[in-house]
Motif scaffolding. Structure first.
Motif, PDB file in Angstrom:
ATOM      1  N   GLU A  87       0.884  -0.991  -0.061  1.00  0.00           N
ATOM      2  CA  GLU A  87      -0.031  -0.221  -0.161  1.00  0.00           C
ATOM      3  C   GLU A  87       0.914   1.243   0.215  1.00  0.00           C
ATOM      4  O   GLU A  87       0.714   2.130   0.826  1.00  0.00           O
ATOM      5  CB  GLU A  87      -0.831  -0.058   1.258  1.00  0.00           C
ATOM      6  N   LYS A  89       2.264   4.751  -0.975  1.00  0.00           N
ATOM      7  CA  LYS A  89       1.596   6.095  -1.675  1.00  0.00           C
ATOM      8  C   LYS A  89       2.724   6.967  -1.689  1.00  0.00           C
ATOM      9  O   LYS A  89       3.411   7.303  -0.727  1.00  0.00           O
ATOM     10  CB  LYS A  89       0.394   6.451  -0.692  1.00  0.00           C
ATOM     11  N   CYS A 176      -2.241   5.818   3.762  1.00  0.00           N
ATOM     12  CA  CYS A 176      -2.003   4.622   2.956  1.00  0.00           C
ATOM     13  C   CYS A 176      -3.608   3.882   2.168  1.00  0.00           C
ATOM     14  O   CYS A 176      -3.315   3.315   1.352  1.00  0.00           O
ATOM     15  CB  CYS A 176      -1.533   3.193   3.931  1.00  0.00           C
ATOM     16  N   GLU A 179      -7.595   7.524  -1.299  1.00  0.00           N
ATOM     17  CA  GLU A 179      -7.582   7.102  -2.947  1.00  0.00           C
ATOM     18  C   GLU A 179      -6.701   8.412  -3.435  1.00  0.00           C
ATOM     19  O   GLU A 179      -6.572   8.246  -4.615  1.00  0.00           O
ATOM     20  CB  GLU A 179      -9.184   6.829  -3.262  1.00  0.00           C
ATOM     21  N   CYS A 181      -4.386   9.719  -3.051  1.00  0.00           N
ATOM     22  CA  CYS A 181      -2.813   9.828  -2.737  1.00  0.00           C
ATOM     23  C   CYS A 181      -2.489   8.696  -3.835  1.00  0.00           C
ATOM     24  O   CYS A 181      -3.009   7.620  -3.904  1.00  0.00           O
ATOM     25  CB  CYS A 181      -2.059   9.324  -1.681  1.00  0.00           C
ATOM     26  N   SER A 183      -0.313   5.866  -5.967  1.00  0.00           N
ATOM     27  CA  SER A 183       0.440   4.695  -5.724  1.00  0.00           C
ATOM     28  C   SER A 183       1.786   5.152  -6.757  1.00  0.00           C
ATOM     29  O   SER A 183       1.762   6.033  -7.636  1.00  0.00           O
ATOM     30  CB  SER A 183       0.016   3.434  -6.373  1.00  0.00           C
TER      31      SER A 183
END
Length: 201
Positions: A87, A89, A176, A179, A181, A183
């Protein structure tokens, strides 16, 4: 003195199952050593905060090293549940920063991080939570700089020096899962996509 324009990367992630803090620190040390093998790249500074289940990582360097780190994090993300970090970010990439916050790269283990009521984080927007993290980071960086000359083991004493300045674990968990932020993979896709302005703009 830096030879290139400086950039700052802020990343949060969850530790993979059974992953030790030493593994994460060693992984990043190896990554930075590979980056420095190319003499055109700038020295890395920053702070890796290791919690029992999360990390908060600040990296300051030139654009090529920052890009290399995000690429490597994207490859970690693609390893699935066996990856060192989960996860992941990318919170912020600040370009052309005037000075470094940290004179070197530090690793700090937060054994008992300060907590906060979960409702207080949920009542804020993601942008407000990130801004709050950045404010705490500025204070923590000033604290580290003030103690740097007094002790060679500053890395291990960051938490004991200023526990109230550490970012709460609940905040990292919130980011983490946010949404908003990106990936590493999403960040690279947006970053590398050519802009397509309307012809009449």
């Amino acid at each position: 003195q830096c030879r290139f324009l400086l950039h700052r990367l802020l990343v949060v992630a969850r530790l993979g199952e059974g992953v030790a803090a030493e593994e994460v620190a060693g992984y990043h040390r190896g990554l930075f050593e590979n980056a420095l093998e190319d003499h055109s790249r700038e020295q890395v500074s920053g702070l890796l905060l290791l919690y029992s289940s999360y990390i908060f990582h600040v990296v300051e360097s030139c654009s090529s090293t920052i890009h290399l780190i995000i690429q490597d994090l994207a490859s970690l993300q693609n390893q699935g549940r066996s990856a060192l970090l989960q996860e992941i970010k990318v919170l912020v990439v600040a370009h052309n920063i005037p000075t470094r916050l940290f004179p070197d790269w530090y690793v700090a283990i937060a054994t008992a991080p300060v907590t906060r009521p979960q409702d207080s984080t949920q009542s804020q927007s993601t942008a407000e939570v990130v801004a709050e993290c950045h404010n705490l980071l500025l204070k923590l960086a000033a604290c580290i700089q003030s103690f740097e000359d007094d002790s060679e083991d500053t890395n291990e004493s960051v938490h004991t020096l200023a526990p109230e300045l550490l970012i709460p674990a609940e905040t990292i968990n919130y980011l983490c899962n946010a949404e908003e932020c990106a990936s590493p993979e999403d960040f690279l896709r947006i970053y590398l996509s050519p802009s397509q302005p309307a012809l009449d703009s």
